[in-house]
Design an enzyme around this catalytic site. Sequence first.
Site, PDB file in Angstrom:
ATOM      1  N   CYS A  20      24.337  37.550  59.572  1.00 28.41           N
ATOM      2  CA  CYS A  20      23.295  36.512  59.580  1.00 28.41           C
ATOM      3  C   CYS A  20      23.854  35.108  59.375  1.00 28.41           C
ATOM      4  CB  CYS A  20      22.238  36.809  58.514  1.00 28.41           C
ATOM      5  SG  CYS A  20      22.823  36.486  56.834  1.00 28.41           S
ATOM      6  N   GLU A  42      50.079  51.706  25.176  1.00 29.09           N
ATOM      7  CA  GLU A  42      49.798  51.637  23.731  1.00 29.09           C
ATOM      8  C   GLU A  42      48.447  52.274  23.457  1.00 29.09           C
ATOM      9  OE1 GLU A  42      49.705  47.389  23.270  1.00 29.09           O
ATOM     10  OE2 GLU A  42      47.770  47.219  24.298  1.00 29.09           O
ATOM     11  N   HIS A  66      33.461  49.360  40.115  1.00 27.35           N
ATOM     12  CA  HIS A  66      33.329  47.903  39.994  1.00 27.35           C
ATOM     13  C   HIS A  66      33.469  47.198  41.334  1.00 27.35           C
ATOM     14  CE1 HIS A  66      34.611  48.103  35.486  1.00 27.35           C
ATOM     15  NE2 HIS A  66      33.372  48.492  35.673  1.00 27.35           N
ATOM     16  N   ASN A  80      39.247  49.593  39.061  1.00 23.65           N
ATOM     17  CA  ASN A  80      40.039  48.638  39.836  1.00 23.65           C
ATOM     18  C   ASN A  80      39.374  48.355  41.172  1.00 23.65           C
ATOM     19  OD1 ASN A  80      41.810  48.827  37.728  1.00 23.65           O
ATOM     20  ND2 ASN A  80      43.160  50.293  38.759  1.00 23.65           N
ATOM     21  N   ARG A  98      43.293  36.822  44.510  1.00 24.73           N
ATOM     22  CA  ARG A  98      43.543  38.228  44.161  1.00 24.73           C
ATOM     23  C   ARG A  98      43.685  39.072  45.427  1.00 24.73           C
ATOM     24  NH1 ARG A  98      39.268  40.034  40.060  1.00 24.73           N
ATOM     25  NH2 ARG A  98      40.573  41.903  39.937  1.00 24.73           N
TER      26      ARG A  98
HETATM   27  C1  BV8 Z   1      26.549  45.889  32.560  1.00 28.29           C
HETATM   28  C2  BV8 Z   1      35.054  43.350  38.341  1.00 28.29           C
HETATM   29  C3  BV8 Z   1      24.336  45.434  32.092  1.00 28.29           C
HETATM   30  C4  BV8 Z   1      35.563  41.997  38.246  1.00 28.29           C
HETATM   31  C5  BV8 Z   1      34.817  44.101  36.116  1.00 28.29           C
HETATM   32  C6  BV8 Z   1      27.421  40.520  26.816  1.00 28.29           C
HETATM   33  C7  BV8 Z   1      26.869  39.950  27.947  1.00 28.29           C
HETATM   34  C8  BV8 Z   1      26.824  40.643  29.184  1.00 28.29           C
HETATM   35  C9  BV8 Z   1      27.334  41.921  29.256  1.00 28.29           C
HETATM   36  C10 BV8 Z   1      27.884  42.473  28.108  1.00 28.29           C
HETATM   37  C11 BV8 Z   1      27.933  41.805  26.902  1.00 28.29           C
HETATM   38  N1  BV8 Z   1      28.545  42.616  26.000  1.00 28.29           N
HETATM   39  C12 BV8 Z   1      28.889  43.769  26.576  1.00 28.29           C
HETATM   40  C13 BV8 Z   1      28.478  43.714  27.858  1.00 28.29           C
HETATM   41  C14 BV8 Z   1      28.637  44.736  28.852  1.00 28.29           C
HETATM   42  C15 BV8 Z   1      29.827  44.365  29.716  1.00 28.29           C
HETATM   43  C16 BV8 Z   1      31.077  44.676  28.944  1.00 28.29           C
HETATM   44  O1  BV8 Z   1      31.426  45.827  28.788  1.00 28.29           O
HETATM   45  N2  BV8 Z   1      31.753  43.627  28.428  1.00 28.29           N
HETATM   46  C17 BV8 Z   1      32.949  43.858  27.639  1.00 28.29           C
HETATM   47  C18 BV8 Z   1      33.987  42.789  27.975  1.00 28.29           C
HETATM   48  C19 BV8 Z   1      32.566  43.836  26.177  1.00 28.29           C
HETATM   49  N3  BV8 Z   1      29.718  45.190  30.877  1.00 28.29           N
HETATM   50  C20 BV8 Z   1      29.082  44.719  31.950  1.00 28.29           C
HETATM   51  O2  BV8 Z   1      28.647  43.597  32.045  1.00 28.29           O
HETATM   52  C21 BV8 Z   1      28.872  45.732  33.046  1.00 28.29           C
HETATM   53  N4  BV8 Z   1      27.501  45.687  33.444  1.00 28.29           N
HETATM   54  O3  BV8 Z   1      26.725  46.227  31.427  1.00 28.29           O
HETATM   55  O4  BV8 Z   1      25.340  45.630  33.074  1.00 28.29           O
HETATM   56  C22 BV8 Z   1      23.104  45.899  32.710  1.00 28.29           C
HETATM   57  C23 BV8 Z   1      22.625  47.163  32.375  1.00 28.29           C
HETATM   58  C24 BV8 Z   1      21.442  47.574  32.936  1.00 28.29           C
HETATM   59  C25 BV8 Z   1      20.777  46.744  33.826  1.00 28.29           C
HETATM   60  C26 BV8 Z   1      21.298  45.493  34.160  1.00 28.29           C
HETATM   61  C27 BV8 Z   1      22.468  45.062  33.619  1.00 28.29           C
HETATM   62  C28 BV8 Z   1      29.718  45.381  34.251  1.00 28.29           C
HETATM   63  C29 BV8 Z   1      31.166  45.513  33.875  1.00 28.29           C
HETATM   64  C30 BV8 Z   1      32.005  45.290  35.128  1.00 28.29           C
HETATM   65  C31 BV8 Z   1      32.658  43.939  35.042  1.00 28.29           C
HETATM   66  N5  BV8 Z   1      33.548  43.798  36.153  1.00 28.29           N
HETATM   67  N6  BV8 Z   1      35.558  44.019  37.191  1.00 28.29           N
HETATM   68  C32 BV8 Z   1      36.894  41.970  38.918  1.00 28.29           C
HETATM   69  O5  BV8 Z   1      37.693  42.918  38.727  1.00 28.29           O
HETATM   70  O6  BV8 Z   1      37.111  40.967  39.567  1.00 28.29           O
HETATM   71  S1  BV8 Z   1      35.544  44.716  34.734  1.00 28.29           S
HETATM   72  C33 BV8 Z   1      37.099  44.035  34.610  1.00 28.29           C
HETATM   73  O7  BV8 Z   1      37.533  44.426  33.345  1.00 28.29           O
HETATM   74  C34 BV8 Z   1      38.139  44.572  35.570  1.00 28.29           C
HETATM   75  O8  BV8 Z   1      37.575  45.298  36.602  1.00 28.29           O
HETATM   76  C35 BV8 Z   1      38.984  45.533  34.780  1.00 28.29           C
HETATM   77  O9  BV8 Z   1      38.935  46.810  35.306  1.00 28.29           O
HETATM   78  C36 BV8 Z   1      38.276  45.561  33.486  1.00 28.29           C
HETATM   79  C37 BV8 Z   1      39.283  45.465  32.365  1.00 28.29           C
HETATM   80  O10 BV8 Z   1      39.493  46.662  32.013  1.00 28.29           O
HETATM   81  P1  BV8 Z   1      40.882  47.421  32.315  1.00 28.29           P
HETATM   82  O11 BV8 Z   1      40.870  47.936  33.693  1.00 28.29           O
HETATM   83  O12 BV8 Z   1      40.988  48.364  31.201  1.00 28.29           O
HETATM   84  O13 BV8 Z   1      42.036  46.374  32.287  1.00 28.29           O
HETATM   85  P2  BV8 Z   1      42.716  45.712  31.012  1.00 28.29           P
HETATM   86  O14 BV8 Z   1      43.626  44.642  31.493  1.00 28.29           O
HETATM   87  O15 BV8 Z   1      41.647  45.404  30.012  1.00 28.29           O
HETATM   88  O16 BV8 Z   1      43.605  46.879  30.363  1.00 28.29           O
HETATM   89  C38 BV8 Z   1      44.786  47.283  31.025  1.00 28.29           C
HETATM   90  C39 BV8 Z   1      45.311  48.448  30.216  1.00 28.29           C
HETATM   91  O17 BV8 Z   1      46.424  48.982  30.920  1.00 28.29           O
HETATM   92  C40 BV8 Z   1      45.809  48.045  28.848  1.00 28.29           C
HETATM   93  O18 BV8 Z   1      45.358  48.996  27.899  1.00 28.29           O
HETATM   94  C41 BV8 Z   1      47.334  48.106  28.976  1.00 28.29           C
HETATM   95  O19 BV8 Z   1      47.949  48.539  27.777  1.00 28.29           O
HETATM   96  C42 BV8 Z   1      47.497  49.161  30.033  1.00 28.29           C
HETATM   97  N7  BV8 Z   1      48.709  49.048  30.845  1.00 28.29           N
HETATM   98  C43 BV8 Z   1      49.329  47.936  31.285  1.00 28.29           C
HETATM   99  N8  BV8 Z   1      50.401  48.278  32.034  1.00 28.29           N
HETATM  100  C44 BV8 Z   1      50.440  49.639  32.069  1.00 28.29           C
HETATM  101  C45 BV8 Z   1      49.375  50.135  31.313  1.00 28.29           C
HETATM  102  N9  BV8 Z   1      49.144  51.449  31.147  1.00 28.29           N
HETATM  103  C46 BV8 Z   1      50.004  52.305  31.730  1.00 28.29           C
HETATM  104  N10 BV8 Z   1      51.047  51.909  32.477  1.00 28.29           N
HETATM  105  C47 BV8 Z   1      51.303  50.588  32.669  1.00 28.29           C
HETATM  106  N11 BV8 Z   1      52.370  50.216  33.409  1.00 28.29           N
HETATM  107 ZN    ZN Z   2      23.761  38.373  56.038  1.00 29.36          ZN
END
Ligand code: BV8
Ligand code: ZN
Length: 264
Positions: free
Chosen positions: A157, A229, A126, A109, A76
Amino acid sequence: MADHPLDPALIRRAAAMLATSERVAVLTGAGVSAESGVPTFRASDGLWEGHRIEDVATPQGYAKNPLLVWQFYNARRANVATVTPNPAHFALAVLEAHFGDRFTVITQNVDGLHQQAGAKNVLEVHGSLRRTRCPNCGDVADRGLETLSDKPECLKCGRAVRPDIVWFGETLPPDIWQKAQEAAEECDTLIVVGTSAVVYPAAGLIGVVKRRSQWGAKLAGDVIEVNLEPTDASAHADVGLYAPAGVVLPLVVEKFKELVADAK
Ligand code: BV8
Ligand code: ZN
């Protein structure tokens, strides 16, 4: 039926919301970088470049196979090293130049493209592909997008470092998250761009803008959704612009500049 994507009346409504706002916040997701050539997370149906999320974007996956995780993140980093910001990023930077420090970009992002387009006040909730973090000594290093080995070492380190990315199940950086919440509580208008709004707590910021009047803070703010969408956030949107962000945002900003000039 989703609003007509480029109905001038909708573009004008969105621009008028911004022209009458003191403070503006933006929540962006992978879709704002799609036209730059950065693959979105969702389009691959939860499979990222052929990997399962739990294998490459969770602490468990990293503990089990750090080599695979670094191969995923190096791929990436290499992709992002070849792309440039698109008109959506630049349009948001133009808005920020107008609003100054009353404008905040909250991004999910990790590609750094908002900053590359000139945005200054960017909250990376993130993390960032550019940075590594050392679990041993805590050092966080900006490694740019240079090619790293599949077992990169801490510059301080020497121990193995991880990407400075928030994985699923991990908490967001507290100081950055606090600022993101404040921006959502204070803004008059929130623009939600290119996010499927399924990942929490980031997606929860949209509800904050709409529900804050219940706990007596400010009145609810306006929400503008820009996406290809409708999404899980669309119920909160006061105006939905469903077409590519790189097409829509420049149109909104152009109309905004007209309205602001007329108002002078
Ligand atoms: C937290 C880093 C808890 C990685 C990312 C079960 C087990 C564990 C956790 C959970 C669980 N159930 C729910 C959770 C919480 C979980 C969560 O929300 N899961 C979801 C999937 C249900 N969240 C977490 O785990 C978060 N932490 O909750 O901690 C906690 C709380 C207290 C104390 C301790 C712990 C952490 C979430 C962060 C995860 N990391 N990224 C990496 O990037 O390498 S998130 C990852 O998903 C990406 O970063 C990305 O940003 C995100 C996806 O979202 P989008 O950005 O929306 O991208 P996506 O592709 O989905 O959508 C694109 C959109 O763009 C679409 O709608 C499309 O139509 C549109 N599009 C496309 N082209 C265009 C466009 N729009 C306009 N113009 C275009 N041209
Ligand atoms: Zn170190």
